[in-house]
Design an enzyme around this catalytic site. Structure first.
Site, PDB file in Angstrom:
ATOM      1  N   GLU A   1       0.659  -1.049  -0.317  1.00 10.18           N
ATOM      2  CA  GLU A   1      -0.478   0.029  -0.337  1.00 10.18           C
ATOM      3  C   GLU A   1       0.826   1.193  -0.015  1.00 10.18           C
ATOM      4  O   GLU A   1       1.966   1.729   0.937  1.00 10.18           O
ATOM      5  CB  GLU A   1      -0.761  -0.178   1.629  1.00 10.18           C
TER       6      GLU A   1
ATOM      7  N   ASP B   1       0.429   5.257   0.516  1.00 16.36           N
ATOM      8  CA  ASP B   1      -0.792   5.978   1.253  1.00 16.36           C
ATOM      9  C   ASP B   1      -0.763   7.343   1.098  1.00 16.36           C
ATOM     10  O   ASP B   1       0.404   7.901   1.733  1.00 16.36           O
ATOM     11  CB  ASP B   1      -0.793   6.049   3.375  1.00 16.36           C
TER      12      ASP B   1
ATOM     13  N   GLU C   1      -2.706  10.664   3.132  1.00 15.29           N
ATOM     14  CA  GLU C   1      -4.318  10.856   4.290  1.00 15.29           C
ATOM     15  C   GLU C   1      -4.543  12.367   4.176  1.00 15.29           C
ATOM     16  O   GLU C   1      -3.328  12.600   4.980  1.00 15.29           O
ATOM     17  CB  GLU C   1      -3.848  10.383   4.827  1.00 15.29           C
TER      18      GLU C   1
END
Length: 306
Positions: free
Chosen positions: A120, A122, A124
């Site tokens: 993953e 990311d 955010e």
């Protein structure tokens, strides 16, 4: 879903001291060059073709094919994912984040594979009370292991207009960029035993959800539902990427035939390295590689790479 991590939150005075108004004037000029590259798929998206709204019971919407919105209210958030899976790529998306009092909300935009040993990458965006800056949280998971958080403030208001958030993922490194300026580089450190995302195709995901138990000042500031619905907007998705379908990559055997697309071996040139250092010096607010209390037995091995 991206990891939950307690954040450091500033007040407005701290943010202004960091040079919000002056950063852009000191950045070198940025040039946008769009190149059609053999062996990869370049997509300027029609959202109807490239993405599916995966949850939210109507709170996610595609408008005229070139705009996508996600909304959050007290009942539910919403999310979408790409129809394609990618195995390396250079991916851009323009986002305009939730305006006003966004405390407690999280807008997540990330690449992820499936399974218990997932990979993953990311972005955010952690909301805050009106007038205080968003926290941009980044993380990299490989074979199910994350805990590689770096956090930043932005040098502009990400709710006033659209800005481009990019991921370059190739066998050498992962580079997170904002409006063409690199903010983080995660190098391939397999040579010293650090797993690197290289075997699992990933889809693009995004979601807008309530995380007021941790997102803003460690959960001290809760979501103000009188401000709902909260809305984040997306446009101008582009991907120069190897698309995987039925186990086969659209890049094929280009590596062995000498037909690699340029991004597949792209490094940071001197100018981009300078920009990266500038951002990390002035806008990074958390780096796991500097958190000695978290790692009393010594930092993870990749932290010692130059």
């Amino acid at each position: 879903m991206p990891s939950i991590f307690t954040t450091i939150q500033p007040n407005k005075q701290t943010f202004l001291k960091m040079g919000f108004s002056s950063f852009s004037s000191r950045l070198p000029s940025l040039f946008l060059v769009v190149i059609l590259l053999m062996g990869s798929s370049l997509v300027s998206a029609n959202f109807y073709d490239e993405f599916d709204i995966t949850w939210g019971d109507g709170r996610g919407k595609i408008i005229n094919g070139d705009l996508l919105t996600l909304s959050l209210d007290k009942t539910s958030g919403s999310g979408f994912e790409s129809r394609n899976e990618y195995m390396y790529g250079k991916i851009d998306m323009q986002l305009k984040l939730v305006p006003g009092n966004s405390a407690g909300t999280v807008t997540a935009y990330y690449l992820s594979s499936k399974g218990s040993n997932w990979d993953e990458i990311d972005f955010e965006f952690l909301g805050n009370v009106s007038g205080d800056p968003y926290t941009l949280h980044t993380n990299v998971f490989s074979q199910g292991k994350g805990n590689r958080e770096q956090q930043f403030y932005l040098w502009f208001d990400p709710t006033a207009d659209f800005h481009t958030y990019s991921i370059l993922w190739n066998p050498k490194h992962i580079v997170f960029s904002v409006d063409g300026t690199p903010i983080r580089e995660f190098k391939n450190a397999e040579s010293i035993g650090v797993p690197f995302p290289k075997d699992q195709p990933m889809r693009i995901h995004s979601s807008l959800w309530n995380a007021d138990d941790w997102a803003t000042r460690g959960g001290l500031v809760k979501t103000d539902w009188t401000q709902a619905p909260f809305t984040a907007s997306y446009r101008n998705f582009k991907a120069e990427a190897c698309v995987v379908s039925s186990g086969k990559s659209s890049c094929g055997d280009s590596a062995s035939s000498g037909g690699n697309p340029a991004w597949l071996s792209e490094d940071l040139d001197n100018t981009k390295q300078e920009r990266l250092r500038w951002v990390q010096k002035n806008y990074m607010i958390y780096n796991y590689c500097s958190d000695s209390k978290r790692f009393p037995q010594g930092f993870p091995p990749e932290c010692n790479m130059a």
